[in-house]
Design a protein around this motif. Structure first.
Motif, PDB file in Angstrom:
ATOM      1  N   ALA A  17      12.292   4.708  31.554  1.00 30.91           N
ATOM      2  CA  ALA A  17      12.632   3.848  31.074  1.00 30.91           C
ATOM      3  C   ALA A  17      13.920   4.056  30.114  1.00 30.91           C
ATOM      4  O   ALA A  17      14.564   2.767  29.638  1.00 30.91           O
ATOM      5  N   ALA A  18      13.959   4.881  29.681  1.00 27.77           N
ATOM      6  CA  ALA A  18      15.286   5.733  28.775  1.00 27.77           C
ATOM      7  C   ALA A  18      16.695   5.011  29.300  1.00 27.77           C
ATOM      8  O   ALA A  18      17.742   4.296  29.087  1.00 27.77           O
ATOM      9  N   HIS A  19      16.547   5.666  31.200  1.00 25.80           N
ATOM     10  CA  HIS A  19      17.639   5.210  31.662  1.00 25.80           C
ATOM     11  C   HIS A  19      17.920   4.172  31.588  1.00 25.80           C
ATOM     12  O   HIS A  19      19.321   3.750  31.747  1.00 25.80           O
ATOM     13  N   GLU A  20      16.771   2.896  31.749  1.00 21.94           N
ATOM     14  CA  GLU A  20      16.871   1.724  31.340  1.00 21.94           C
ATOM     15  C   GLU A  20      18.022   1.020  30.340  1.00 21.94           C
ATOM     16  O   GLU A  20      19.029  -0.034  30.227  1.00 21.94           O
ATOM     17  N   ARG A  21      17.149   1.214  29.280  1.00 20.17           N
ATOM     18  CA  ARG A  21      17.386   1.220  27.932  1.00 20.17           C
ATOM     19  C   ARG A  21      18.979   1.225  27.862  1.00 20.17           C
ATOM     20  O   ARG A  21      19.728   0.975  27.026  1.00 20.17           O
ATOM     21  N   ARG A  61      22.997  10.338  25.128  1.00 17.01           N
ATOM     22  CA  ARG A  61      21.825   9.611  26.005  1.00 17.01           C
ATOM     23  C   ARG A  61      20.605   9.959  25.055  1.00 17.01           C
ATOM     24  O   ARG A  61      19.736   8.733  25.327  1.00 17.01           O
ATOM     25  N   GLY A  62      20.060  11.382  24.453  1.00 18.78           N
ATOM     26  CA  GLY A  62      19.119  11.196  23.884  1.00 18.78           C
ATOM     27  C   GLY A  62      18.880  10.174  22.745  1.00 18.78           C
ATOM     28  O   GLY A  62      18.009   8.875  22.532  1.00 18.78           O
ATOM     29  N   ALA A  63      20.285   9.939  22.018  1.00 19.69           N
ATOM     30  CA  ALA A  63      20.579   9.239  21.020  1.00 19.69           C
ATOM     31  C   ALA A  63      20.312   7.805  20.830  1.00 19.69           C
ATOM     32  O   ALA A  63      19.541   7.258  19.781  1.00 19.69           O
ATOM     33  N   THR A  64      21.381   7.163  22.171  1.00 17.78           N
ATOM     34  CA  THR A  64      20.431   6.321  22.192  1.00 17.78           C
ATOM     35  C   THR A  64      19.521   5.298  22.940  1.00 17.78           C
ATOM     36  O   THR A  64      18.886   4.754  21.852  1.00 17.78           O
ATOM     37  N   ASN A  65      19.000   6.421  23.463  1.00 19.88           N
ATOM     38  CA  ASN A  65      17.296   6.440  23.877  1.00 19.88           C
ATOM     39  C   ASN A  65      16.641   5.547  22.697  1.00 19.88           C
ATOM     40  O   ASN A  65      15.736   4.561  22.201  1.00 19.88           O
ATOM     41  N   GLY A 162      15.613  10.763  26.402  1.00 18.99           N
ATOM     42  CA  GLY A 162      17.715  10.215  27.377  1.00 18.99           C
ATOM     43  C   GLY A 162      18.441  11.242  28.118  1.00 18.99           C
ATOM     44  O   GLY A 162      18.586  10.930  28.865  1.00 18.99           O
ATOM     45  N   GLN A 163      18.105  12.891  27.277  1.00 18.84           N
ATOM     46  CA  GLN A 163      18.327  14.532  27.785  1.00 18.84           C
ATOM     47  C   GLN A 163      18.184  14.243  29.665  1.00 18.84           C
ATOM     48  O   GLN A 163      18.887  14.700  30.695  1.00 18.84           O
ATOM     49  N   GLY A 164      16.890  13.856  30.345  1.00 22.66           N
ATOM     50  CA  GLY A 164      16.460  13.579  31.194  1.00 22.66           C
ATOM     51  C   GLY A 164      17.367  13.113  32.258  1.00 22.66           C
ATOM     52  O   GLY A 164      17.100  13.032  34.073  1.00 22.66           O
ATOM     53  N   THR A 165      17.781  11.727  31.691  1.00 22.90           N
ATOM     54  CA  THR A 165      18.770  10.992  32.679  1.00 22.90           C
ATOM     55  C   THR A 165      20.153  11.535  33.067  1.00 22.90           C
ATOM     56  O   THR A 165      20.355  10.988  34.503  1.00 22.90           O
ATOM     57  N   CYS A 166      20.192  12.310  32.216  1.00 25.44           N
ATOM     58  CA  CYS A 166      21.474  13.572  33.523  1.00 25.44           C
ATOM     59  C   CYS A 166      21.203  13.598  34.942  1.00 25.44           C
ATOM     60  O   CYS A 166      22.410  14.102  35.283  1.00 25.44           O
TER      61      CYS A 166
END
Length: 323
Positions: A17-21, A61-65, A162-166
């Motif tokens: 969900a974070a990656h899409e967001r 990534r995490g901040a934007t999520n 968010g960091q997991g998207t990397c």
């Protein structure tokens, strides 16, 4: 998210969900290779270049999520945090994209380049002394005054997701890996890596890399409980903060090992990467390569993902400069 001891633990679906967001607001960063570094280490290295990320670091990534997951009713007072640099400027970037205030507490010794970036993105800085205790005390005052939503640099399920998207991107960009090596300070990137790989590719070992002079995660890992240092001194300024309960959950459950490198080894690896790969990266990002060079037998013959976490460097104060 799962609730363990009243702490929300993000799961694989939260990462998806974070990656899409965050997709409209980040780069899908490239993966680079170096035949020279492969020959030098005896391993096949795949560098995930988050130094090319928006705001110059993976932390966006995490901040934007976190920022784009805020409900409308919480936008007026914005967000706040404490950070040695990259999370501060990443949160300022994300807040600016959403048009909300961002207040950050930073050590007075933080690199000027990172302070300039925070202000450039519209963030407001309050300085503190370069210790965890000072940072948290000053932040408590700032949050009480602004009433902004606290987005912790790493001990926050939204940030870890968010960091997991990397590492999701890294696995999509490579044809299978044996290991992934990333720096560890507070453990946000490592936790995100564990979150993703434990579901997506559980056979991949997660190795954390840490400075010898700020090795509290290494000592925690060996002791089986969190050991926190207050104000360690290391050239890797992004790795001075201690683990917290949420990141410790991932580190203690999923990390295969934590390896350390000396200050000289870190600077040598940083200079080597600049010279051979022609990319700007921070000292904190050189710690994984430093540990690989130090433990060649451990990595020889393996396909190894290496996360280069950021490129926000003070060019007037490079660590190999005299004076």
């Amino acid at each position: 998210m799962k609730d363990i001891n009243k702490t929300l633990i993000p799961g694989f679906d939260d990462m998806l969900a974070a990656h899409e967001r965050i997709a409209p607001h980040i780069h899908r960063t490239p993966v680079l290779t170096s035949s020279y570094l492969n020959d030098l280490t005896g391993a096949e290295l795949f560098f995930k270049c988050e130094n090319f990320q928006k705001a110059g670091a993976f932390k966006v990534r995490g901040a934007t999520n976190a920022v784009f997951g805020l409900p409308e009713g919480m936008l007026e007072k914005g967000v706040c945090t404490h950070s040695s640099g990259n999370h501060a400027l990443s949160l300022s970037y994300a807040a600016g994209r959403r048009g909300i205030p961002c207040n950050v507490v930073m050590p007075r010794t933080a690199p000027q380049a990172k302070k300039d970036a925070v202000r450039g993105y519209g963030g407001t800085i309050t300085e503190c002394e370069p210790s965890t205790s000072s940072r948290e005390a000053v932040f408590a005052e700032v949050q009480a005054k602004t009433e902004g939503d606290f987005v912790h640099p790493y001990n926050d399920p939204r940030v870890i997701a968010g960091q997991g998207t990397c590492s999701r991107e890294l696995m999509e960009q490579t044809d299978g890996l044996d290991m992934v090596v990333a720096p560890i300070g507070g453990g946000g990137m490592i936790s995100g890596t564990c979150l993703t790989l434990s579901t997506l590719a559980p056979e991949v070992q997660v190795i954390a890399a840490e400075p010898e002079q700020a090795d509290d995660a290494y000592r925690s890992f060996k002791a089986g409980h969190i050991i926190a240092d207050d104000a360690p001194e290391t050239v890797a300024d992004g790795l001075k903060v201690p683990l917290k309960e949420l990141t410790w959950h991932f580190v203690s459950t999923h990390v295969t090992d934590i390896l350390t490198a000396s200050e000289e080894e870190i600077v040598d690896a940083m200079k080597l990467t600049w010279t051979r790969m022609k990319i700007v990266m921070e000292a904190s990002c050189a710690v994984p390569l430093a540990t690989i060079l130090k433990n060649k037998d451990r990595f020889a013959g393996k396909r190894v993902g290496v996360i280069i976490t950021g490129g926000n460097v003070d060019l007037d104060k490079l660590p190999w400069m005299a004076g």
